[in-house]
Write a protein that holds these residues in place. Sequence first.
Motif, PDB file in Angstrom:
ATOM      1  N   CYS A 160       8.059   7.936   4.458  1.00 31.78           N
ATOM      2  CA  CYS A 160       7.846   9.044   3.699  1.00 31.78           C
ATOM      3  C   CYS A 160       8.952  10.119   3.941  1.00 31.78           C
ATOM      4  CB  CYS A 160       6.626   9.853   4.487  1.00 31.78           C
ATOM      5  SG  CYS A 160       6.583  10.312   6.047  1.00 31.78           S
ATOM      6  N   THR A 161       9.173  11.056   3.361  1.00 31.95           N
ATOM      7  CA  THR A 161      10.535  11.978   3.510  1.00 31.95           C
ATOM      8  C   THR A 161      10.370  12.653   4.693  1.00 31.95           C
ATOM      9  OG1 THR A 161       9.447  13.477   2.091  1.00 31.95           O
ATOM     10  CG2 THR A 161      11.098  11.872   0.960  1.00 31.95           C
ATOM     11  N   ARG A 162       9.359  12.868   5.393  1.00 32.06           N
ATOM     12  CA  ARG A 162       9.133  13.717   6.566  1.00 32.06           C
ATOM     13  C   ARG A 162       9.884  12.732   7.707  1.00 32.06           C
ATOM     14  NH1 ARG A 162       6.173  18.083   8.205  1.00 32.06           N
ATOM     15  NH2 ARG A 162       6.397  18.584   5.966  1.00 32.06           N
ATOM     16  N   CYS A 163       9.503  11.663   7.752  1.00 30.09           N
ATOM     17  CA  CYS A 163      10.103  10.537   8.682  1.00 30.09           C
ATOM     18  C   CYS A 163      11.636  10.520   8.517  1.00 30.09           C
ATOM     19  CB  CYS A 163       9.589   9.193   8.740  1.00 30.09           C
ATOM     20  SG  CYS A 163       7.705   9.403   9.491  1.00 30.09           S
ATOM     21  N   LEU A 164      12.001  10.374   7.194  1.00 32.38           N
ATOM     22  CA  LEU A 164      13.808  10.219   6.732  1.00 32.38           C
ATOM     23  C   LEU A 164      14.205  11.618   7.340  1.00 32.38           C
ATOM     24  CD1 LEU A 164      13.649   8.830   3.224  1.00 32.38           C
ATOM     25  CD2 LEU A 164      14.664   7.585   5.447  1.00 32.38           C
ATOM     26  N   ARG A 165      13.708  12.570   7.104  1.00 28.39           N
ATOM     27  CA  ARG A 165      14.522  13.907   7.555  1.00 28.39           C
ATOM     28  C   ARG A 165      14.530  14.308   9.053  1.00 28.39           C
ATOM     29  NH1 ARG A 165      11.585  19.292   5.305  1.00 28.39           N
ATOM     30  NH2 ARG A 165      10.470  19.048   7.242  1.00 28.39           N
ATOM     31  N   LEU A 205       6.932   8.632  -0.895  1.00 25.52           N
ATOM     32  CA  LEU A 205       7.451   7.363  -0.101  1.00 25.52           C
ATOM     33  C   LEU A 205       8.787   7.197  -0.839  1.00 25.52           C
ATOM     34  CD1 LEU A 205       4.223   5.691   0.404  1.00 25.52           C
ATOM     35  CD2 LEU A 205       5.438   7.054   1.915  1.00 25.52           C
ATOM     36  N   GLN A 206       9.710   6.769   0.047  1.00 26.32           N
ATOM     37  CA  GLN A 206      10.955   5.935  -0.369  1.00 26.32           C
ATOM     38  C   GLN A 206      11.051   4.686   0.035  1.00 26.32           C
ATOM     39  OE1 GLN A 206      12.981   7.996  -2.519  1.00 26.32           O
ATOM     40  NE2 GLN A 206      11.330   9.492  -2.387  1.00 26.32           N
ATOM     41  N   ARG A 207      11.756   3.785  -0.829  1.00 25.18           N
ATOM     42  CA  ARG A 207      11.953   2.486  -0.303  1.00 25.18           C
ATOM     43  C   ARG A 207      13.114   2.504   0.376  1.00 25.18           C
ATOM     44  NH1 ARG A 207      12.564  -2.599  -3.494  1.00 25.18           N
ATOM     45  NH2 ARG A 207      12.053  -4.227  -2.349  1.00 25.18           N
ATOM     46  N   VAL A 208      13.415   2.170   1.595  1.00 26.41           N
ATOM     47  CA  VAL A 208      14.639   2.414   2.404  1.00 26.41           C
ATOM     48  C   VAL A 208      15.005   0.972   3.073  1.00 26.41           C
ATOM     49  CG1 VAL A 208      14.677   4.770   2.568  1.00 26.41           C
ATOM     50  CG2 VAL A 208      13.894   3.366   4.338  1.00 26.41           C
ATOM     51  N   LYS A 209      16.108   0.767   3.448  1.00 28.80           N
ATOM     52  CA  LYS A 209      16.533  -0.288   4.216  1.00 28.80           C
ATOM     53  C   LYS A 209      16.818   0.056   5.437  1.00 28.80           C
ATOM     54  CE  LYS A 209      19.495  -4.389   3.079  1.00 28.80           C
ATOM     55  NZ  LYS A 209      20.686  -4.804   2.432  1.00 28.80           N
ATOM     56  N   ALA A 239       0.929  -1.345  -0.031  1.00 27.15           N
ATOM     57  CA  ALA A 239      -0.104   0.143  -0.055  1.00 27.15           C
ATOM     58  C   ALA A 239       0.904   1.448   0.075  1.00 27.15           C
ATOM     59  CB  ALA A 239      -0.850   0.008   1.553  1.00 27.15           C
ATOM     60  N   ARG A 240       0.313   2.080  -0.457  1.00 29.53           N
ATOM     61  CA  ARG A 240       1.009   3.817  -0.453  1.00 29.53           C
ATOM     62  C   ARG A 240       0.900   4.517   1.011  1.00 29.53           C
ATOM     63  NH1 ARG A 240      -0.827   5.776  -6.267  1.00 29.53           N
ATOM     64  NH2 ARG A 240      -2.783   5.054  -5.627  1.00 29.53           N
ATOM     65  N   VAL A 241       1.466   3.777   1.770  1.00 29.42           N
ATOM     66  CA  VAL A 241       1.156   4.126   3.354  1.00 29.42           C
ATOM     67  C   VAL A 241       2.812   4.099   3.859  1.00 29.42           C
ATOM     68  CG1 VAL A 241       0.436   3.734   5.439  1.00 29.42           C
ATOM     69  CG2 VAL A 241      -0.961   3.345   3.396  1.00 29.42           C
ATOM     70  N   CYS A 242       3.050   5.132   4.831  1.00 29.14           N
ATOM     71  CA  CYS A 242       4.421   5.146   5.362  1.00 29.14           C
ATOM     72  C   CYS A 242       4.518   4.198   6.632  1.00 29.14           C
ATOM     73  CB  CYS A 242       4.585   6.761   5.815  1.00 29.14           C
ATOM     74  SG  CYS A 242       6.318   6.827   6.882  1.00 29.14           S
ATOM     75  N   ALA A 243       5.441   3.293   6.709  1.00 32.57           N
ATOM     76  CA  ALA A 243       5.633   2.269   7.485  1.00 32.57           C
ATOM     77  C   ALA A 243       5.943   2.788   8.938  1.00 32.57           C
ATOM     78  CB  ALA A 243       6.588   1.352   7.316  1.00 32.57           C
ATOM     79  N   ILE A 244       6.335   4.197   9.297  1.00 31.86           N
ATOM     80  CA  ILE A 244       6.775   4.688  10.512  1.00 31.86           C
ATOM     81  C   ILE A 244       5.355   5.701  11.065  1.00 31.86           C
ATOM     82  CG2 ILE A 244       8.122   6.388  11.589  1.00 31.86           C
ATOM     83  CD1 ILE A 244       9.520   3.773  10.631  1.00 31.86           C
ATOM     84  N   CYS A 245       4.586   6.651  10.071  1.00 33.54           N
ATOM     85  CA  CYS A 245       3.774   7.485  10.614  1.00 33.54           C
ATOM     86  C   CYS A 245       2.441   7.187  10.160  1.00 33.54           C
ATOM     87  CB  CYS A 245       4.098   9.068  10.345  1.00 33.54           C
ATOM     88  SG  CYS A 245       4.085   9.193   8.687  1.00 33.54           S
ATOM     89  N   GLY A 246       2.191   6.273   8.909  1.00 30.57           N
ATOM     90  CA  GLY A 246       0.919   5.850   8.511  1.00 30.57           C
ATOM     91  C   GLY A 246       0.370   6.827   7.754  1.00 30.57           C
ATOM     92  N   LYS A 247       1.254   7.827   7.339  1.00 32.28           N
ATOM     93  CA  LYS A 247       0.788   8.872   6.207  1.00 32.28           C
ATOM     94  C   LYS A 247       0.241   8.083   4.983  1.00 32.28           C
ATOM     95  CE  LYS A 247       2.934  12.662   5.777  1.00 32.28           C
ATOM     96  NZ  LYS A 247       4.089  14.000   5.454  1.00 32.28           N
TER      97      LYS A 247
END
Length: 63
Positions: free
Chosen positions: A50-55, A33-37, A2-10
């Motif tokens: 999402c980039t907000r959680c990454l930043r 959304l970025q696919r990160v390890k 799904a197109r949902v952030c795994a951290i914040c649920g956006k």
Amino acid sequence: MARVCAICGKGVTVGMQYSHSHIRTKRIWVPNLQRVKAIVNGAPRRILVCTRCLRSGKVQRAI
């Protein structure tokens, strides 16, 4: 996936797009959304974040 952030649920937001003549059409806003390890429960996994959680540093990146 799904197109949902795994951290914040956006996720995807829906709404109306208004033209200059006030014609309404449906549109969607998709989060960046970025696919990160990342380290999840002590093990590296690929997740959508999402980039907000990454930043803001909410994700512990795996190398």
